[in-house]
Every structure is written in C-alpha cells, then in structure tokens.
Design a protein around this motif. Sequence first.
Motif, PDB file in Angstrom:
ATOM      1  N   ARG A   1      23.043  25.203   6.284  1.00 41.83           N
ATOM      2  CA  ARG A   1      24.317  25.399   6.983  1.00 41.83           C
ATOM      3  C   ARG A   1      24.217  26.545   7.983  1.00 41.83           C
TER       4      ARG A   1
ATOM      5  N   GLU B   1      23.108  26.228   1.637  1.00 46.63           N
ATOM      6  CA  GLU B   1      23.604  27.374   2.390  1.00 46.63           C
ATOM      7  C   GLU B   1      22.640  27.755   3.520  1.00 46.63           C
TER       8      GLU B   1
ATOM      9  N   PRO C   1      30.036  25.153   0.268  1.00 44.06           N
ATOM     10  CA  PRO C   1      31.074  25.523   1.240  1.00 44.06           C
ATOM     11  C   PRO C   1      30.660  25.204   2.668  1.00 44.06           C
ATOM     12  N   GLY C   2      31.666  24.857   3.490  1.00 43.38           N
ATOM     13  CA  GLY C   2      31.434  24.697   4.913  1.00 43.38           C
ATOM     14  C   GLY C   2      30.895  23.354   5.337  1.00 43.38           C
ATOM     15  N   TYR C   3      30.964  22.339   4.463  1.00 43.28           N
ATOM     16  CA  TYR C   3      30.488  20.994   4.788  1.00 43.28           C
ATOM     17  C   TYR C   3      31.592  19.962   4.594  1.00 43.28           C
TER      18      TYR C   3
END
Length: 241
Positions: A168, A165, A198-200
């Motif tokens: 990111r 995180e 999340p977000g990858y």
Amino acid sequence: MTESNDTPIQTEEGEERQHRRIKSFVMRAGRMTEGQQRGLDQGTPLFVLPLADAPVDFDQVFGRSAPRSLEIGFGMGHSLLEMAAASPEQDFIGVEVHRPGVGALLNGVLTQGLTNLRVYDCDAIEVLNRCIADNSLDRLMLFFPDPWHKSRHHKRRIVQASFAELVRSKLKVGGILHMATDWEPYAEYMLEVMNVAPGYRNLAEDGKCVPRPAERPITKFERRGERLGHGVWDLKFEKLA
C-alpha cells in the motif's frame, strides 16, 4: 515462493535455534538452456537492475514517465513478456530469483526487442523497501505464489498484514494490488488478510474474487489446470489512501 533466512538465537536452555525472517521466494535448482544463458549473458547488463540504497528514478531508467507495474515472482516470464509486449505504452518491472526464469525472460526481451521491461534478480521485499519510491506504482501483481499448504507453514506465506501495508505504501492512490492463485483455500486466506488491511477496497462486486481480468495472460499451467477442472481465483484491491 516465500522462504526463510536462518539466524541462530539462544533458547532458555542455552541451545541455539533458528530465527526465521520471511523472504519472498524459495531458491530452486534448475538446468539452464542455451537460450536462457544467452538471456543472462546479453540481457543482464541491459535490463537487470541492482539493489539500490535509495528509491530509483524509473523515469530516468525508462527514459519517460508512464504507468508502471511490478510483478513479484514472474517464474519463467511468459505472462510478463506478453503483458509488456501488449502494452508498449506502459513500463514493467519484474522480480524473480530463479536464474533459468530470469534468463528465459531476458532472452524473450532481447528476441522481441522490448524496451519497457526491467528486472531485479533478488528478494522482492528488499526491492520494495529499498528501490521503489512510496506512492509510485500503478499496479503490483502477485500471480500464483507458493501457498504453503500446511498450517505450520502459513507463516511463510508472502501475503501477510505487513506485506499488505508495504505494498500500500508503494502504490499510488487508486493503484491496484492484483493477486491470483489456483488454490481456493489460499484465495480465502488472502481475502481474510486483505479485507482487514487498512486503506484498501476490494474491487469484486461480491466482496470476494473478480472474474479473470483480460490483462492477465493465461499460462500453459493454467490451461492445463482448466482441462483438469481446476479453478483460478483473482483478487483485486484498490489503494484508497
């Protein structure tokens, strides 16, 4: 590569025990060569950056706006030097606490006359939290971190959900987290962490590892491992949002 910072806290019995905070490194002793000492003496004022209390303006540091990569734990600096020399149109930031390694890298920077590389000689997590602006990096590289083989030591691994995180938040949209390891169980572990982060997006076609990217130089250690039949696993994850 990760280590702990011990702070005493009280147990129910009133005895002190140690509360461990994850760091991005292990302090290693090492003898300094003449070249490494030259690198530290002459290169530190020119290329080593101090920890800041606010995000650093790297356009000002490098005197330009360019694609920017950060490597955590560059060891003796051979790969980072090679990447910086091969891509003068890009800027590179290296983080390493091993003093001989910092000296070796700085000596190489001086010898080759590179201007597109800067160094932090302190904890990488502190650097990310304090010095790197959000949404500013094009790439973050983590090559051959300590895998902490024993199960009871897995909590010391730098690759954790909180690390994913943090990285990111520092990558631009479309930026890449590139990791490599020579220990397959650690590659599997990193995949477990990153596949739920999340977000990858995993850039591997099979959802696992990518072929060795051409931009990652092969180290002497890696060549020796190949001769012995050892493998290396590269993982690339793109920031989506």
